[in-house]
Design a protein around this motif. Structure first.
Motif, PDB file in Angstrom:
ATOM      1  N   UNK A   1      23.531  36.149  30.488  1.00 50.39           N
ATOM      2  CA  UNK A   1      23.844  36.158  29.060  1.00 50.39           C
ATOM      3  C   UNK A   1      24.918  37.204  28.758  1.00 50.39           C
ATOM      4  N   UNK A   2      24.765  38.379  29.361  1.00 52.84           N
ATOM      5  CA  UNK A   2      25.768  39.441  29.177  1.00 52.84           C
ATOM      6  C   UNK A   2      27.137  39.003  29.681  1.00 52.84           C
ATOM      7  N   UNK A   3      27.138  38.341  30.820  1.00 54.67           N
ATOM      8  CA  UNK A   3      28.418  37.884  31.413  1.00 54.67           C
ATOM      9  C   UNK A   3      29.133  36.929  30.476  1.00 54.67           C
ATOM     10  N   UNK A   4      28.396  35.992  29.886  1.00 54.53           N
ATOM     11  CA  UNK A   4      28.994  35.035  28.961  1.00 54.53           C
ATOM     12  C   UNK A   4      29.572  35.746  27.733  1.00 54.53           C
ATOM     13  N   UNK A   5      28.856  36.749  27.233  1.00 57.04           N
ATOM     14  CA  UNK A   5      29.346  37.478  26.055  1.00 57.04           C
ATOM     15  C   UNK A   5      30.576  38.305  26.377  1.00 57.04           C
ATOM     16  N   UNK A   6      30.570  38.941  27.542  1.00 55.92           N
ATOM     17  CA  UNK A   6      31.686  39.810  27.930  1.00 55.92           C
ATOM     18  C   UNK A   6      32.972  39.014  28.146  1.00 55.92           C
ATOM     19  N   UNK A   7      32.845  37.733  28.516  1.00 54.08           N
ATOM     20  CA  UNK A   7      34.035  36.898  28.726  1.00 54.08           C
ATOM     21  C   UNK A   7      34.863  36.777  27.457  1.00 54.08           C
ATOM     22  N   UNK A   8      34.266  37.075  26.300  1.00 53.14           N
ATOM     23  CA  UNK A   8      34.979  36.935  25.028  1.00 53.14           C
ATOM     24  C   UNK A   8      35.415  38.291  24.460  1.00 53.14           C
ATOM     25  N   UNK A   9      35.399  39.318  25.306  1.00 48.11           N
ATOM     26  CA  UNK A   9      35.765  40.656  24.837  1.00 48.11           C
ATOM     27  C   UNK A   9      37.124  41.059  25.391  1.00 48.11           C
ATOM     28  N   UNK A  10      37.944  41.626  24.518  1.00 50.97           N
ATOM     29  CA  UNK A  10      39.290  42.055  24.915  1.00 50.97           C
ATOM     30  C   UNK A  10      39.224  43.168  25.963  1.00 50.97           C
TER      31      UNK A  10
END
Length: 291
Positions: A282-291
């Motif tokens: 879940x963290x990995x998916x969220x981090x993919x959208x962070x600059x």
């Protein structure tokens, strides 16, 4: 600072002669890739527009749409290749005489040939228009950045919630680690009693347990996991783009978790490993959208 890579911004700047509309939208991308769509005669401004964007955005696929309204923004000129027309006409005349071909070259024949006549468009170096475009672009990008920052704050809350859940699971997992060795010692003693009728060589048991304990020891992995979590919490507060660093830390945490799963021969630890991996995904998916 947690900034989302998804955003949208729109700006309209007007003068007496012109009205410039700029729309900017961004989505996930490993690097900062800027694509600009605007009238061809303004392509010379592309580098200046990209510079404005790169001052505010570090990562993401950026789509820019520029439209211009107003009279006088385009100067059109007819360009004629007279030399090529003369050679073409000469060729026709020679071919007609040589092969006895009837017919004449008409004006329509020349107009139908794009290589002879074409229209050039230019803005005549209009400084007012250039200033309007750059101003509108800057405003649109700032609005987009505000949206990205607002979404980033929501992402940050989710990230903190998930990473703290990972830490809770690691602490619980650490409690089970000693039980693995003691449980194995009990099973080993029971098996040896069955085989030797109660006469047990305690030194052999201790040696066997020591070997097993070394194989299933997960304290080193747990220590590294806790260290990665602290780095994660520290990184998320930095005042610069953190997406890549957070992504790396999650990869490392996932690697340590996999090692624990392969080492520990215990159902409770296995369950915690599954829970941790689910949270890391879940963290990995969220981090993919962070600059």
């Amino acid at each position: 600072m947690v900034i989302s890579m998804t955003g949208f911004g729109r700006s309209r700047v007007e003068s007496v002669a012109f009205s410039v509309n700029v729309e900017v939208k961004t989505v996930n991308h490993r690097f900062c890739e800027v694509n600009i769509r605007m009238p061809r005669q303004l392509l010379k401004l592309e580098d200046k527009i990209k510079k404005k964007i790169n001052q505010q955005l570090r990562r993401g696929r950026v789509e820019v749409f520029i439209t211009i309204e107003g009279e006088g923004r385009i100067t059109r000129k007819v360009r004629v290749d007279w030399k090529l027309i003369e050679e073409y006409h000469l060729f026709i005349e020679q071919a007609r005489k040589k092969y006895n071909i009837e017919g004449k070259v008409t004006l329509q024949d020349l107009l139908n040939r794009s290589e002879f006549i074409h229209i050039e468009e230019s803005d005549d170096g209009n400084e007012e228009l250039e200033s309007l475009i750059l101003t509108a672009t800057e405003k649109a990008v700032l609005l987009l950045k505000q949206m990205r920052m607002a979404e980033g704050e929501e992402l940050k809350k989710d990230l903190l919630t998930s990473i703290l859940q990972v830490e809770i699971n690691i602490n619980e997992l650490q409690k089970y680690a000693p039980q693995v060795v003691s449980s194995y010692k009990e099973r080993l003693q029971k098996r040896m009693q069955e085989f030797v009728n109660g006469q047990i060589d305690e030194s052999k048991i201790l040696t066997e347990v020591a070997i097993f304990a070394d194989k299933v020891d997960i304290n080193e992995e747990i220590t590294r996991l806790k260290s990665h979590i602290q780095q994660f919490l520290k990184t998320i507060e930095e005042q610069e783009p953190v997406g890549r660093k957070l992504d790396f830390l999650i990869q490392e945490m996932n690697r340590e978790t996999n090692t624990i799963g392969s080492k520990a021969n215990d159902s409770n630890i296995a369950k915690k490993v599954v829970d941790i991996k689910s949270l890391l995904e879940k963290l990995k998916e969220q981090v993919q959208n962070i600059e």
